[in-house]
Design a protein around this motif. Structure first.
Motif, PDB file in Angstrom:
ATOM      1  N   LEU A 140       0.836  -1.206   0.000  1.00 51.72           N
ATOM      2  CA  LEU A 140       0.000   0.000   0.000  1.00 51.72           C
ATOM      3  C   LEU A 140       0.869   1.255   0.000  1.00 51.72           C
ATOM      4  N   ASN A 141       1.910   1.236   0.827  1.00 51.70           N
ATOM      5  CA  ASN A 141       2.812   2.390   0.893  1.00 51.70           C
ATOM      6  C   ASN A 141       3.598   2.561  -0.409  1.00 51.70           C
ATOM      7  N   ALA A 142       4.095   1.442  -0.922  1.00 53.74           N
ATOM      8  CA  ALA A 142       4.935   1.500  -2.126  1.00 53.74           C
ATOM      9  C   ALA A 142       4.145   2.068  -3.308  1.00 53.74           C
ATOM     10  N   LYS A 143       2.851   1.725  -3.383  1.00 57.30           N
ATOM     11  CA  LYS A 143       2.037   2.206  -4.495  1.00 57.30           C
ATOM     12  C   LYS A 143       1.399   3.552  -4.202  1.00 57.30           C
ATOM     13  N   MET A 144       0.790   3.691  -3.016  1.00 57.00           N
ATOM     14  CA  MET A 144      -0.166   4.783  -2.829  1.00 57.00           C
ATOM     15  C   MET A 144       0.322   5.968  -2.007  1.00 57.00           C
ATOM     16  N   ARG A 145       1.469   5.844  -1.293  1.00 53.46           N
ATOM     17  CA  ARG A 145       1.897   6.986  -0.470  1.00 53.46           C
ATOM     18  C   ARG A 145       1.971   8.248  -1.325  1.00 53.46           C
ATOM     19  N   ARG A 146       2.767   8.204  -2.357  1.00 55.60           N
ATOM     20  CA  ARG A 146       2.736   9.247  -3.388  1.00 55.60           C
ATOM     21  C   ARG A 146       2.886   8.508  -4.713  1.00 55.60           C
ATOM     22  N   THR A 147       1.920   8.683  -5.579  1.00 58.37           N
ATOM     23  CA  THR A 147       1.949   7.895  -6.817  1.00 58.37           C
ATOM     24  C   THR A 147       2.822   8.545  -7.889  1.00 58.37           C
ATOM     25  N   GLY A 148       3.175   9.814  -7.709  1.00 61.06           N
ATOM     26  CA  GLY A 148       3.858  10.527  -8.780  1.00 61.06           C
ATOM     27  C   GLY A 148       5.366  10.534  -8.675  1.00 61.06           C
ATOM     28  N   ILE A 149       5.947   9.831  -7.709  1.00 59.59           N
ATOM     29  CA  ILE A 149       7.412   9.867  -7.579  1.00 59.59           C
ATOM     30  C   ILE A 149       8.022   8.627  -8.226  1.00 59.59           C
ATOM     31  N   CYS A 150       9.304   8.741  -8.554  1.00 61.24           N
ATOM     32  CA  CYS A 150       9.922   7.673  -9.344  1.00 61.24           C
ATOM     33  C   CYS A 150      10.049   6.379  -8.562  1.00 61.24           C
ATOM     34  N   GLY A 151      10.048   6.451  -7.226  1.00 59.66           N
ATOM     35  CA  GLY A 151      10.158   5.234  -6.426  1.00 59.66           C
ATOM     36  C   GLY A 151       8.827   4.562  -6.137  1.00 59.66           C
ATOM     37  N   ALA A 152       7.732   5.104  -6.676  1.00 60.93           N
ATOM     38  CA  ALA A 152       6.424   4.463  -6.481  1.00 60.93           C
ATOM     39  C   ALA A 152       6.381   3.142  -7.233  1.00 60.93           C
ATOM     40  N   ALA A 153       5.799   2.118  -6.595  1.00 58.14           N
ATOM     41  CA  ALA A 153       5.687   0.806  -7.257  1.00 58.14           C
ATOM     42  C   ALA A 153       4.720   0.911  -8.422  1.00 58.14           C
ATOM     43  N   GLU A 154       5.056   0.250  -9.514  1.00 57.69           N
ATOM     44  CA  GLU A 154       4.186   0.243 -10.694  1.00 57.69           C
ATOM     45  C   GLU A 154       3.686  -1.159 -10.999  1.00 57.69           C
ATOM     46  N   ALA A 174      -5.701 -12.157  -3.188  1.00 55.15           N
ATOM     47  CA  ALA A 174      -6.996 -11.479  -3.031  1.00 55.15           C
ATOM     48  C   ALA A 174      -6.925 -10.341  -2.009  1.00 55.15           C
ATOM     49  N   PRO A 175      -6.346 -10.570  -0.826  1.00 54.15           N
ATOM     50  CA  PRO A 175      -6.281  -9.458   0.137  1.00 54.15           C
ATOM     51  C   PRO A 175      -5.492  -8.260  -0.393  1.00 54.15           C
ATOM     52  N   LEU A 176      -4.423  -8.520  -1.112  1.00 60.89           N
ATOM     53  CA  LEU A 176      -3.622  -7.412  -1.629  1.00 60.89           C
ATOM     54  C   LEU A 176      -4.388  -6.643  -2.704  1.00 60.89           C
ATOM     55  N   VAL A 177      -5.012  -7.380  -3.613  1.00 54.01           N
ATOM     56  CA  VAL A 177      -5.720  -6.730  -4.718  1.00 54.01           C
ATOM     57  C   VAL A 177      -6.934  -5.957  -4.179  1.00 54.01           C
ATOM     58  N   THR A 178      -7.668  -6.574  -3.295  1.00 55.92           N
ATOM     59  CA  THR A 178      -8.841  -5.914  -2.716  1.00 55.92           C
ATOM     60  C   THR A 178      -8.430  -4.644  -1.976  1.00 55.92           C
ATOM     61  N   MET A 179      -7.352  -4.753  -1.216  1.00 54.79           N
ATOM     62  CA  MET A 179      -6.854  -3.584  -0.485  1.00 54.79           C
ATOM     63  C   MET A 179      -6.532  -2.432  -1.434  1.00 54.79           C
ATOM     64  N   LEU A 180      -5.835  -2.756  -2.522  1.00 54.72           N
ATOM     65  CA  LEU A 180      -5.456  -1.699  -3.472  1.00 54.72           C
ATOM     66  C   LEU A 180      -6.696  -1.081  -4.112  1.00 54.72           C
ATOM     67  N   LEU A 181      -7.628  -1.931  -4.541  1.00 51.07           N
ATOM     68  CA  LEU A 181      -8.855  -1.422  -5.161  1.00 51.07           C
ATOM     69  C   LEU A 181      -9.623  -0.542  -4.180  1.00 51.07           C
ATOM     70  N   ASP A 182      -9.735  -1.022  -2.949  1.00 56.73           N
ATOM     71  CA  ASP A 182     -10.478  -0.259  -1.941  1.00 56.73           C
ATOM     72  C   ASP A 182      -9.797   1.079  -1.626  1.00 56.73           C
ATOM     73  N   ALA A 183      -8.484   1.116  -1.824  1.00 57.83           N
ATOM     74  CA  ALA A 183      -7.752   2.369  -1.574  1.00 57.83           C
ATOM     75  C   ALA A 183      -7.842   3.325  -2.755  1.00 57.83           C
ATOM     76  N   GLY A 184      -8.550   2.920  -3.793  1.00 53.70           N
ATOM     77  CA  GLY A 184      -8.713   3.813  -4.933  1.00 53.70           C
ATOM     78  C   GLY A 184      -7.698   3.590  -6.034  1.00 53.70           C
ATOM     79  N   CYS A 185      -7.008   2.465  -5.995  1.00 50.11           N
ATOM     80  CA  CYS A 185      -6.007   2.165  -7.022  1.00 50.11           C
ATOM     81  C   CYS A 185      -6.629   1.273  -8.087  1.00 50.11           C
ATOM     82  N   ALA A 186      -6.481   1.664  -9.342  1.00 48.05           N
ATOM     83  CA  ALA A 186      -6.917   0.789 -10.433  1.00 48.05           C
ATOM     84  C   ALA A 186      -5.935  -0.365 -10.543  1.00 48.05           C
ATOM     85  N   VAL A 187      -6.480  -1.569 -10.764  1.00 48.68           N
ATOM     86  CA  VAL A 187      -5.627  -2.750 -10.874  1.00 48.68           C
ATOM     87  C   VAL A 187      -5.791  -3.356 -12.261  1.00 48.68           C
TER      88      VAL A 187
END
Lengths: 430, 430
Positions: B260-274, B288-301
């Motif tokens: 969650l941190n790697a992707k969503m803390r700041r999405t616009g920096i070069c160290g963000a997970a892609e 499933a828990p990881l994908v659901t968490m990301l989706l629920d946090a507003g991240c498109a998967v």
């Protein structure tokens, strides 16, 4: 190797060949990067054994190169650099073994820092990738440079001069035998299998991203072309216009010993002194003994007015002399007005290679070492120590005067890069 | 500075201007290289004070830039990067002071070795020389990058994007005031005083040998152009396609927190997970828990077939997704067959920037850290730690993914070179 030594020509063919060599080198570099030290050591020792076992074939190939060079009217000094005999092949094998015996430069921990959040960050040495070596008539470079690259986990692409093509091919074949005997890919060390000059241009272009650095080994025109045209980093020096500055507080006996060694031990190496600067404050006592000593040792002296006044054998130095790397028993001598004037002369005319100050004045030495912008700055010793072996690096692929990545002698450690390895326990960034 | 901000145009004028800037920078670099730490610190602190004292002028210049950008129809996000206010100017001044407070990277003894003949050889950090910084709309780069260069004893040539020209000029004028107040040459930090685009091409050409390295700070098209055209070394990264690999032995709770941190803390920096790679061996429990968490946090998967099966909100990932740096709340997710498959994916699609493995298996972590060829490799922590500040470097001028000289965060230490200082007592080479 030998089956690929067929004649290749035509621009498309050469470009395809070279890019294929690049791709194979990249693949080999990936494998080499994670090869344990023991396998690399084994590969180099097997290569040394193969060089000895194939001595007859190497000498036969070299005899053909030498005969062709003679037919082409090459000078005796050129033939001497090209020619091999049993003892030279043995020396090549021994130097490959010496590289094998060096500590593995890959995987060294260069720094470790622990962060307040508990992260432990290590900087660890990794290979550079693919190293291109472009050389001229000395066939031993095939083995020496190839071995240094492999020790540092790099794939090597070696391009020999046309005149030593057969010798280099025979040496490369033996090296490849050893490398594959240790289970490593033959592409870890590839000799460009064509004499076509176009191959050099393609290497300078970087082989589509598959060449990370180029090391030219040869004369000034080769280095100048590589520096001017390469699209990838180059580890090299164009000139070695090395200075010895005899400061006001120099010990005369030491100065005589060091100056003679710096100029005359071997005049043809890049660390040989080319210009002697003598401080006006000690010229009355030091200039004449130094100049006479050099003249008596068979060194031509080209001097400024003060130096010409010392001995009739001194000829006038022109502006051009201060910029000349003689690589011969010739030295330019000038009287300077103190430390600042000496450093200004070096900054104006030098090549940022190696400079030495001779003085008993620690403060003057400290300033010279801190302020002269050369790869190597020396206090009270000969400039001819500018050498990877003398530095304890075991061997060097050359001496670099650029400021990027490698500077000074380029040994196996300088043929590595690094990355950061971060050890966490679930840390997230606030 | 301000008197040179007249309109300059015409190719000859621009070439003459830029080469003059290069020569002045080289002269300033010589002076900076031997400037004591205290003077550099004073210069930066004076510059910070001048930034504060000239806040009104800087904000007025910025208001003109912002007005022009609005007239040109720039997007709100663009305006936000460009716009300054009192707190942003204060932050710029504070970061210059933070750089002033860093330890001096010049003069550090990096290694010392004593040779059997008694020579003591030190490797000592020296400045690189002249650093060119080419940036876009963020006017703070003028101060940040300029301060880092000066701290490392380098002269800086700063080229700002056209839209922030007035803001950058006002900031540069304040910096120059501070620098000269400390007795250093104003040419230590020069802003290119023209908006003409031709100036960039001249910098990429190296300014006749007076530019040693270029740091591009901006979007992908700028970096791509600089990497493709520069005739001098470049410290940069083109992409930050960072991966998190959830290994079979990953702790699920830690994986959720870190992903969650790697992707969503700041999405616009070069160290963000892609890209998220999940091991098939733990997919049944972890995917499933990881994908659901990301989706629920507003991240498109965007996922492979296995990931799509987990949640109807997952859309199919194309081949292109594995190569994409989203810099947005989007992630590509793939199930991989073990460590080797994960590393093969990273090698194929990655950008050699930053990758993280999450696992409780020390052997798997050790292999990942040793074998993945990226500037930064991480075990059990977020990829968003890819940052000079987080590494303890104080500040960074950027992150480099090349293998030459600087790799990873480029802080003041990475903006230095080194030379060798040899201490003798009359040694000659046998």
């Amino acid at each position: 190797m030998s089956e690929s030594l067929k004649v290749i020509s035509g621009s498309d063919d050469i470009a395809a060949l070279m890019h294929d060599i690049g791709r194979r080198a990249r693949a080999a570099a990936r494998a080499l990067a994670i090869t344990p030290e023991g396998i690399k050591t084994q590969a180099l020792n097997e290569a040394a054994a193969a060089l000895r076992a194939n001595k007859a074939a190497i000498l036969a190939a070299n005899a053909e190169d030498v005969a062709e060079a003679r037919r082409n009217g090459q000078a005796a000094s050129y033939i001497d650099r090209l020619a091999l005999d049993e003892s030279r092949v043995e020396a090549i094998a021994a130097s490959v073994e010496a590289v094998a015996a060096l500590p593995d430069p890959v995987g060294r921990t260069l720094a470790t820092f622990t962060r307040p959040n508990g992260l432990v960050i290590e900087r660890v040495a990794t290979p550079l990738g693919v190293v291109g070596v472009i050389f001229e008539s000395r066939p031993n470079v095939t083995a020496d440079a190839g071995a240094l690259c492999l020790k540092a986990g790099n794939a090597a692409i070696l391009r020999t001069g046309s005149d030593s093509f057969r010798s280099a091919s025979a040496i490369a074949a033996a090296m490849a035998f050893g490398i594959t005997a240790a289970g490593l890919p033959a592409e870890a060390m590839q000799l460009v299998p064509t004499r076509e000059r176009e191959a050099v241009g393609l290497m300078l272009g970087g082989l589509g991203g598959n060449l990370d650095v180029i090391v030219p080994r040869g004369g000034k025109s080769l280095v100048a072309r590589v520096q001017a045209e390469a699209r990838v980093p180059v580890f090299a020096h164009l000139d070695g216009i090395c200075h010895v500055y005899v400061h006001a507080a120099a010990d005369l006996a030491m100065a005589q010993t060091v100056v003679l060694n710096a100029k005359m031990r071997r005049t043809g190496i890049c660390g040989a002194a080319e210009t002697l600067l003598v401080d006006r404050a000690c010229a009355a006592t030091h200039l004449a003994p130094l100049v006479t000593m050099l003249l008596d040792a068979g060194c031509a002296v080209r001097g400024d007015a003060a130096t010409q006044a010392v001995d009739a054998r001194v000829t006038p130095a022109s502006e051009e002399d201060w910029r000349t790397e003689y690589l011969d028993a010739i030295i330019a001598v000038r009287v300077v007005d103190g430390l600042d004037d000496a450093m200004a002369h070096i900054d104006t005319y030098g090549s940022h290679h190696t400079e030495s100050i001779l003085t008993e004045d620690a403060a003057a030495a400290a300033r010279f070492l801190a302020e002269v912008d050369s790869a190597i700055v020396v206090h009270n010793a000969s400039t001819q120590f500018a050498d990877g072996g003398e530095f304890g690096f075991g061997a060097e692929i050359g001496i670099a005067t650029g400021r990027m990545h490698a500077r000074g002698p380029v040994g196996v450690e300088q043929l590595t890069s690094f990355n950061y390895r971060v050890h966490g326990s679930g840390q997230t960034r606030p």
